[in-house]
Design a protein around this motif. Structure first.
Motif, PDB file in Angstrom:
ATOM      1  N   ARG A   1      70.599 -44.112  69.360  1.00  0.00           N
ATOM      2  CA  ARG A   1      70.757 -42.847  68.967  1.00  0.00           C
ATOM      3  C   ARG A   1      69.450 -41.992  68.913  1.00  0.00           C
ATOM      4  N   GLN A   2      68.148 -42.756  68.939  1.00  0.00           N
ATOM      5  CA  GLN A   2      66.889 -41.918  69.109  1.00  0.00           C
ATOM      6  C   GLN A   2      66.056 -42.647  70.354  1.00  0.00           C
ATOM      7  N   PRO A   3      66.450 -41.940  71.431  1.00  0.00           N
ATOM      8  CA  PRO A   3      65.803 -42.389  72.670  1.00  0.00           C
ATOM      9  C   PRO A   3      64.188 -42.816  72.631  1.00  0.00           C
TER      10      PRO A   3
ATOM     11  N   LYS B   1      64.703 -49.305  87.075  1.00  0.00           N
ATOM     12  CA  LYS B   1      64.672 -50.372  86.308  1.00  0.00           C
ATOM     13  C   LYS B   1      65.246 -50.115  84.683  1.00  0.00           C
ATOM     14  N   LEU B   2      64.962 -49.154  84.115  1.00  0.00           N
ATOM     15  CA  LEU B   2      65.221 -48.881  82.921  1.00  0.00           C
ATOM     16  C   LEU B   2      65.785 -47.404  82.773  1.00  0.00           C
ATOM     17  N   LEU B   3      66.802 -47.163  82.551  1.00  0.00           N
ATOM     18  CA  LEU B   3      67.486 -45.824  81.988  1.00  0.00           C
ATOM     19  C   LEU B   3      67.866 -45.723  80.403  1.00  0.00           C
ATOM     20  N   VAL B   4      66.941 -45.109  79.784  1.00  0.00           N
ATOM     21  CA  VAL B   4      67.277 -44.536  78.478  1.00  0.00           C
ATOM     22  C   VAL B   4      68.157 -43.377  78.112  1.00  0.00           C
ATOM     23  N   LEU B   5      69.123 -43.788  77.388  1.00  0.00           N
ATOM     24  CA  LEU B   5      70.422 -42.822  77.210  1.00  0.00           C
ATOM     25  C   LEU B   5      70.458 -42.542  75.619  1.00  0.00           C
TER      26      LEU B   5
END
Length: 301
Positions: free
Chosen positions: A35-37, A51-55
Motif C-alpha cells: 500500500r505504501q511503496p 529486477k525489482l518493480l515496486v507497485l
C-alpha cells in the motif's frame, strides 16, 4: 532458464519483505506490491527496474489487483510465482469484536487474498499458457487449530504472517481462505499446469505485533484464568520473542516453489506440525467414536 518472476503482496514487512529480499538475492525478479511503496525506497535503490518493480496495491481494491498483474505482464511478460501474503491480525474475543472491524479484516485477509488468487490463476492460464505457474497462499496452523482472542482473524483464512500464529487453540475452525484455496485447487484443469500450496506457518518472529489491531477485552472475559486472557497477556508482552526464525522459514518456502509436485499444504514449524497432528487425531477419534450413528440413515428406495 531465465530468472523466475515473483509477484509478492504485502511486501512491506514480515514474510513478504523477507521473500522479496531472498528472491532478489537469488537472482530472481520481483514485482513487490504494497500500500505504501515508499517503504521499499531503500531496496528499490539497490536494484534496477529489470529486477525489482515496486507497485502500489491495496488488495481490498479489485481493480488495483487487476492493474498490478497487467503492469507485471507489461514489464516482464510473465509471472512464475505469486506469493499471496498481504493481511493482518486482530486481537479480540468473538463476542467483543465490532462487526465493522471484522468486516474490514475479512476484506483484506479473505476477499483480498481470494481476488489475488483468482487473478493469479487467470494469468497463469491465459498469459503463461502453457507454462502455468505457482500460487503460494500464506496460511497458518490457526487455519486448522483455533486461538482464543483471535477468532475472527482465524476465520478470515488462517492466520497470516504474524508471530502469534500457532501456539494456542482457536475458537472458530472454519478458515475461509483455506476452504476456497482447496476448492480452487480441485477445480483446476491439470493441463493448465498450475500448482497451488497453502503455506501453514507456525510461530515466527516478524512485525505482526506492530500491525495487529487490538480491541479492548470484553467485560465478560476479564477473568485471568480464561485462555483468551492468557492469549492477550502473551501477545502483548513485547519483551517475549516468539518462535522460529522467519528468514529460515522463507528459505523453505522458496525451496517449495522449485518443487515439481508441491503439496497442497506445507506445515512449516514444529508447532504447526504438532497442531496438525493433534487436530487430525481428534477428528479421527470423533469419527471412530460416532461412526455407528451414521448406520441406517440411507433413505429407503
Amino acid at each position: 532458464m531465465s530468472a523466475a518472476v515473483w509477484f509478492i503482496t504485502g511486501a512491506s514487512s514480515g514474510f513478504g519483505r523477507s521473500m522479496t529480499e531472498l528472491v532478489l538475492k537469488e537472482g530472481g525478479i520481483v514485482v513487490a506490491t504494497l500500500r505504501q511503496p515508499d517503504v521499499l525506497a531503500e531496496l528499490k535503490a539497490q536494484y534496477p527496474t529489470d529486477k525489482l518493480l515496486v507497485l502500489k496495491l491495496d488488495v481490498t481494491k479489485p481493480q488495483e489487483i487487476i492493474d498490478g498483474f497487467a503492469k507485471a505482464e507489461k514489464a516482464f511478460g510473465r509471472i512464475d510465482v505469486v506469493f499471496n501474503n498481504a493481511g493482518y491480525g486482530m486481537l479480540a474475543e468473538v463476542e467483543g469484536t465490532p462487526e465493522d472491524k471484522a468486516r474490514v479484516m475479512f476484506d483484506v485477509n479473505f476477499w483480498g487474498a481470494t481476488n489475488v488468487s483468482r487473478e493469479a490463476v487467470r494469468f497463469f492460464r491465459e498469459v503463461n499458457k502453457p507454462t502455468g505457474g505457482r500460487l503460494l497462499n500464506v496460511s497458518s496452523v490457526a487455519g486448522i487449530k483455533t486461538v482464543p482472542a483471535l477468532g475472527y482473524y482465524t476465520a478470515t483464512k488462517h492466520g497470516d504472517r504474524y508471530f502469534f500464529r500457532g501456539a494456542y487453540s482457536v475458537l472458530i475452525v472454519v478458515a475461509a481462505l483455506e476452504g476456497v484455496t482447496e476448492t480452487l485447487a480441485s477445480e483446476l484443469d491439470p493441463e493448465w499446469n498450475i500448482k497451488i500450496t497453502l503455506v501453514e506457518f507456525g510461530g515466527f518472529e516478524t512485525k505482526g505485533r506492530d500491525n495487529m489491531v487490538q480491541v479492548p477485552a470484553h467485560a465478560a472475559y476479564l477473568k485471568p484464568s480464561l485462555v483468551s486472557a492468557a492469549t492477550r497477556s502473551y501477545l502483548l508482552n513485547t519483551s517475549v520473542r516468539i518462535g522460529g526464525d522467519a528468514v529460515k522459514a522463507i528459505a523453505k518456502v522458496y525451496d517449495l516453489a522449485q518443487l515439481e509436485n508441491p503439496p497442497l499444504r506445507l506445515p512449516l514449524g514444529k508447532d504447526t506440525v504438532a497442531g496438525f497432528r493433534e487436530k487430525l487425531a481428534k477428528i479421527v477419534a470423533d469419527v471412530d467414536r460416532y461412526e455407528s450413528w451414521s448406520e441406517g440413515l440411507t433413505a429407503d428406495n
